[in-house]
Scaffold this motif. Structure first.
Motif, PDB file in Angstrom:
ATOM      1  N   ALA A   1      29.700  30.726 -49.686  1.00  0.00           N
ATOM      2  CA  ALA A   1      28.523  30.308 -50.465  1.00  0.00           C
ATOM      3  C   ALA A   1      27.521  29.561 -49.583  1.00  0.00           C
ATOM      4  O   ALA A   1      26.859  28.633 -50.032  1.00  0.00           O
ATOM      5  CB  ALA A   1      28.944  29.471 -51.671  1.00  0.00           C
ATOM      6  N   GLY A   2      27.434  29.966 -48.307  1.00  0.00           N
ATOM      7  CA  GLY A   2      26.460  29.374 -47.398  1.00  0.00           C
ATOM      8  C   GLY A   2      26.734  27.938 -47.022  1.00  0.00           C
ATOM      9  O   GLY A   2      25.842  27.238 -46.557  1.00  0.00           O
ATOM     10  N   ARG A   3      27.964  27.484 -47.198  1.00  0.00           N
ATOM     11  CA  ARG A   3      28.315  26.083 -46.944  1.00  0.00           C
ATOM     12  C   ARG A   3      29.471  26.007 -45.943  1.00  0.00           C
ATOM     13  O   ARG A   3      30.391  26.818 -45.982  1.00  0.00           O
ATOM     14  CB  ARG A   3      28.732  25.430 -48.258  1.00  0.00           C
ATOM     15  CG  ARG A   3      29.016  23.963 -48.158  1.00  0.00           C
ATOM     16  CD  ARG A   3      29.281  23.388 -49.534  1.00  0.00           C
ATOM     17  NE  ARG A   3      29.793  22.029 -49.428  1.00  0.00           N
ATOM     18  CZ  ARG A   3      30.343  21.366 -50.414  1.00  0.00           C
ATOM     19  NH1 ARG A   3      30.458  21.934 -51.606  1.00  0.00           N
ATOM     20  NH2 ARG A   3      30.785  20.150 -50.243  1.00  0.00           N
ATOM     21  N   CYS A   4      29.422  25.024 -45.063  1.00  0.00           N
ATOM     22  CA  CYS A   4      30.480  24.807 -44.086  1.00  0.00           C
ATOM     23  C   CYS A   4      31.812  24.659 -44.823  1.00  0.00           C
ATOM     24  O   CYS A   4      31.900  23.963 -45.834  1.00  0.00           O
ATOM     25  CB  CYS A   4      30.194  23.547 -43.260  1.00  0.00           C
ATOM     26  SG  CYS A   4      31.459  23.150 -42.047  1.00  0.00           S
ATOM     27  N   GLN A   5      32.845  25.311 -44.322  1.00  0.00           N
ATOM     28  CA  GLN A   5      34.138  25.304 -44.989  1.00  0.00           C
ATOM     29  C   GLN A   5      35.114  24.276 -44.420  1.00  0.00           C
ATOM     30  O   GLN A   5      36.281  24.272 -44.791  1.00  0.00           O
ATOM     31  CB  GLN A   5      34.754  26.701 -44.928  1.00  0.00           C
ATOM     32  CG  GLN A   5      33.984  27.690 -45.777  1.00  0.00           C
ATOM     33  CD  GLN A   5      34.551  29.083 -45.713  1.00  0.00           C
ATOM     34  OE1 GLN A   5      34.495  29.735 -44.681  1.00  0.00           O
ATOM     35  NE2 GLN A   5      35.111  29.545 -46.827  1.00  0.00           N
ATOM     36  N   CYS A   6      34.648  23.392 -43.567  1.00  0.00           N
ATOM     37  CA  CYS A   6      35.525  22.360 -43.000  1.00  0.00           C
ATOM     38  C   CYS A   6      36.014  21.430 -44.102  1.00  0.00           C
ATOM     39  O   CYS A   6      35.246  20.992 -44.954  1.00  0.00           O
ATOM     40  CB  CYS A   6      34.782  21.549 -41.938  1.00  0.00           C
ATOM     41  SG  CYS A   6      35.786  20.235 -41.214  1.00  0.00           S
ATOM     42  N   ARG A   7      37.298  21.162 -44.076  1.00  0.00           N
ATOM     43  CA  ARG A   7      37.916  20.260 -45.051  1.00  0.00           C
ATOM     44  C   ARG A   7      38.574  19.078 -44.357  1.00  0.00           C
ATOM     45  O   ARG A   7      39.606  18.580 -44.789  1.00  0.00           O
ATOM     46  CB  ARG A   7      38.917  21.010 -45.907  1.00  0.00           C
ATOM     47  CG  ARG A   7      38.248  22.059 -46.782  1.00  0.00           C
ATOM     48  CD  ARG A   7      39.002  22.253 -48.070  1.00  0.00           C
ATOM     49  NE  ARG A   7      38.291  23.126 -48.976  1.00  0.00           N
ATOM     50  CZ  ARG A   7      37.539  22.682 -49.982  1.00  0.00           C
ATOM     51  NH1 ARG A   7      37.392  21.406 -50.194  1.00  0.00           N
ATOM     52  NH2 ARG A   7      36.936  23.537 -50.786  1.00  0.00           N
ATOM     53  N   GLY A   8      37.986  18.650 -43.243  1.00  0.00           N
ATOM     54  CA  GLY A   8      38.468  17.456 -42.575  1.00  0.00           C
ATOM     55  C   GLY A   8      39.122  17.678 -41.229  1.00  0.00           C
ATOM     56  O   GLY A   8      39.525  16.721 -40.580  1.00  0.00           O
ATOM     57  N   THR A   9      39.225  18.927 -40.781  1.00  0.00           N
ATOM     58  CA  THR A   9      39.830  19.160 -39.478  1.00  0.00           C
ATOM     59  C   THR A   9      38.973  18.605 -38.343  1.00  0.00           C
ATOM     60  O   THR A   9      39.460  18.437 -37.235  1.00  0.00           O
ATOM     61  CB  THR A   9      40.078  20.665 -39.238  1.00  0.00           C
ATOM     62  OG1 THR A   9      38.848  21.367 -39.384  1.00  0.00           O
ATOM     63  CG2 THR A   9      41.127  21.210 -40.185  1.00  0.00           C
ATOM     64  N   CYS A  10      37.727  18.289 -38.645  1.00  0.00           N
ATOM     65  CA  CYS A  10      36.808  17.723 -37.653  1.00  0.00           C
ATOM     66  C   CYS A  10      37.036  16.231 -37.446  1.00  0.00           C
ATOM     67  O   CYS A  10      36.504  15.641 -36.528  1.00  0.00           O
ATOM     68  CB  CYS A  10      35.366  17.953 -38.082  1.00  0.00           C
ATOM     69  SG  CYS A  10      34.905  17.036 -39.573  1.00  0.00           S
ATOM     70  N   GLY A  11      37.830  15.626 -38.300  1.00  0.00           N
ATOM     71  CA  GLY A  11      38.081  14.193 -38.195  1.00  0.00           C
ATOM     72  C   GLY A  11      37.382  13.395 -39.286  1.00  0.00           C
ATOM     73  O   GLY A  11      37.685  12.232 -39.502  1.00  0.00           O
ATOM     74  N   LYS A  12      36.441  14.010 -39.981  1.00  0.00           N
ATOM     75  CA  LYS A  12      35.775  13.352 -41.106  1.00  0.00           C
ATOM     76  C   LYS A  12      36.467  13.773 -42.389  1.00  0.00           C
ATOM     77  O   LYS A  12      36.913  14.903 -42.519  1.00  0.00           O
ATOM     78  CB  LYS A  12      34.298  13.742 -41.169  1.00  0.00           C
ATOM     79  CG  LYS A  12      33.497  13.260 -39.998  1.00  0.00           C
ATOM     80  CD  LYS A  12      32.051  13.661 -40.166  1.00  0.00           C
ATOM     81  CE  LYS A  12      31.243  13.193 -38.955  1.00  0.00           C
ATOM     82  NZ  LYS A  12      29.852  13.593 -39.071  1.00  0.00           N
ATOM     83  N   LYS A  13      36.528  12.885 -43.346  1.00  0.00           N
ATOM     84  CA  LYS A  13      37.202  13.200 -44.605  1.00  0.00           C
ATOM     85  C   LYS A  13      36.295  13.958 -45.572  1.00  0.00           C
ATOM     86  O   LYS A  13      36.773  14.588 -46.497  1.00  0.00           O
ATOM     87  CB  LYS A  13      37.708  11.922 -45.268  1.00  0.00           C
ATOM     88  CG  LYS A  13      38.802  11.258 -44.465  1.00  0.00           C
ATOM     89  CD  LYS A  13      39.286  10.015 -45.147  1.00  0.00           C
ATOM     90  CE  LYS A  13      40.337   9.337 -44.277  1.00  0.00           C
ATOM     91  NZ  LYS A  13      40.778   8.093 -44.839  1.00  0.00           N
ATOM     92  N   HIS A  14      35.003  13.878 -45.381  1.00  0.00           N
ATOM     93  CA  HIS A  14      34.032  14.512 -46.282  1.00  0.00           C
ATOM     94  C   HIS A  14      34.283  14.060 -47.730  1.00  0.00           C
ATOM     95  O   HIS A  14      34.165  14.845 -48.668  1.00  0.00           O
ATOM     96  CB  HIS A  14      34.085  16.046 -46.176  1.00  0.00           C
ATOM     97  CG  HIS A  14      33.821  16.578 -44.798  1.00  0.00           C
ATOM     98  ND1 HIS A  14      32.652  16.337 -44.114  1.00  0.00           N
ATOM     99  CD2 HIS A  14      34.584  17.354 -43.970  1.00  0.00           C
ATOM    100  CE1 HIS A  14      32.698  16.937 -42.936  1.00  0.00           C
ATOM    101  NE2 HIS A  14      33.864  17.546 -42.828  1.00  0.00           N
ATOM    102  N   ASP A  15      34.658  12.797 -47.890  1.00  0.00           N
ATOM    103  CA  ASP A  15      34.997  12.240 -49.206  1.00  0.00           C
ATOM    104  C   ASP A  15      33.866  12.344 -50.226  1.00  0.00           C
ATOM    105  O   ASP A  15      34.102  12.612 -51.393  1.00  0.00           O
ATOM    106  CB  ASP A  15      35.396  10.768 -49.078  1.00  0.00           C
ATOM    107  CG  ASP A  15      36.796  10.602 -48.505  1.00  0.00           C
ATOM    108  OD1 ASP A  15      37.577  11.570 -48.550  1.00  0.00           O
ATOM    109  OD2 ASP A  15      37.095   9.502 -48.018  1.00  0.00           O
ATOM    110  N   LYS A  16      32.638  12.114 -49.784  1.00  0.00           N
ATOM    111  CA  LYS A  16      31.508  12.103 -50.721  1.00  0.00           C
ATOM    112  C   LYS A  16      31.217  13.482 -51.297  1.00  0.00           C
ATOM    113  O   LYS A  16      30.497  13.610 -52.266  1.00  0.00           O
ATOM    114  CB  LYS A  16      30.252  11.584 -50.015  1.00  0.00           C
ATOM    115  CG  LYS A  16      30.352  10.148 -49.576  1.00  0.00           C
ATOM    116  CD  LYS A  16      29.091   9.721 -48.860  1.00  0.00           C
ATOM    117  CE  LYS A  16      29.206   8.304 -48.356  1.00  0.00           C
ATOM    118  NZ  LYS A  16      28.035   7.897 -47.581  1.00  0.00           N
ATOM    119  N   ASP A  17      31.797  14.499 -50.678  1.00  0.00           N
ATOM    120  CA  ASP A  17      31.481  15.872 -51.074  1.00  0.00           C
ATOM    121  C   ASP A  17      32.714  16.646 -51.529  1.00  0.00           C
ATOM    122  O   ASP A  17      32.811  17.849 -51.326  1.00  0.00           O
ATOM    123  CB  ASP A  17      30.801  16.587 -49.913  1.00  0.00           C
ATOM    124  CG  ASP A  17      29.519  15.892 -49.522  1.00  0.00           C
ATOM    125  OD1 ASP A  17      28.558  15.961 -50.306  1.00  0.00           O
ATOM    126  OD2 ASP A  17      29.491  15.238 -48.462  1.00  0.00           O
ATOM    127  N   GLY A  18      33.655  15.953 -52.122  1.00  0.00           N
ATOM    128  CA  GLY A  18      34.844  16.615 -52.654  1.00  0.00           C
ATOM    129  C   GLY A  18      35.796  17.129 -51.586  1.00  0.00           C
ATOM    130  O   GLY A  18      36.557  18.053 -51.828  1.00  0.00           O
TER     131      GLY A  18
END
Length: 118
Positions: free
Chosen positions: A22-39
């Motif tokens: 859907a045109g969105r980065c599929q990283c779910r934290g493997t980069c070291g960021k939790k991406h908490d604000k975005d589910g």
């Protein structure tokens, strides 16, 4: 011997990966960021601005498995769509660095440069 698909095929593959994401980065934290604000998923969208003063994000179609990000380019280019994911450059680079560190730590005897320490 695996051949790299023609450019037109690669463009179609990129478009298929972006559509599946859907045109969105599929990283779910493997980069070291939790991406908490975005589910738990990176908020970067293709063509959007992540923050003020930066250019638009250009997502990459690259191996979904972090270890496969270390494949030589000709092998990564031959992967099928089901093994690819959409990555923003920041998540892609951070995940690739983390995979390289993990691989290096798994090598017995430490880094190769240690052989030449005086």
């Amino acid at each position: 011997m695996t051949r790299t698909p023609p450019l037109g095929d690669q463009r179609g593959l990129w478009q298929a990966v972006m559509a599946a994401a859907a045109g969105r980065c599929q990283c779910r934290g493997t980069c070291g960021k939790k991406h908490d604000k975005d589910g738990g998923r990176c908020p970067a969208h293709h063509g959007a601005y992540v923050r003020h003063g930066t250019g638009p994000v250009h997502l990459l179609a690259a191996p979904a498995d972090p270890d496969a990000l270390l494949l030589p380019p000709h092998k990564a280019a031959a992967l099928p769509k089901r093994e690819l994911a959409a990555w923003c450059p920041a998540c892609h680079d951070a995940t690739r660095r983390a995979a390289a560190r993990t691989r290096q730590a798994a090598v017995p005897g430490g880094p190769a440069d240690a052989l030449f320490d005086l």
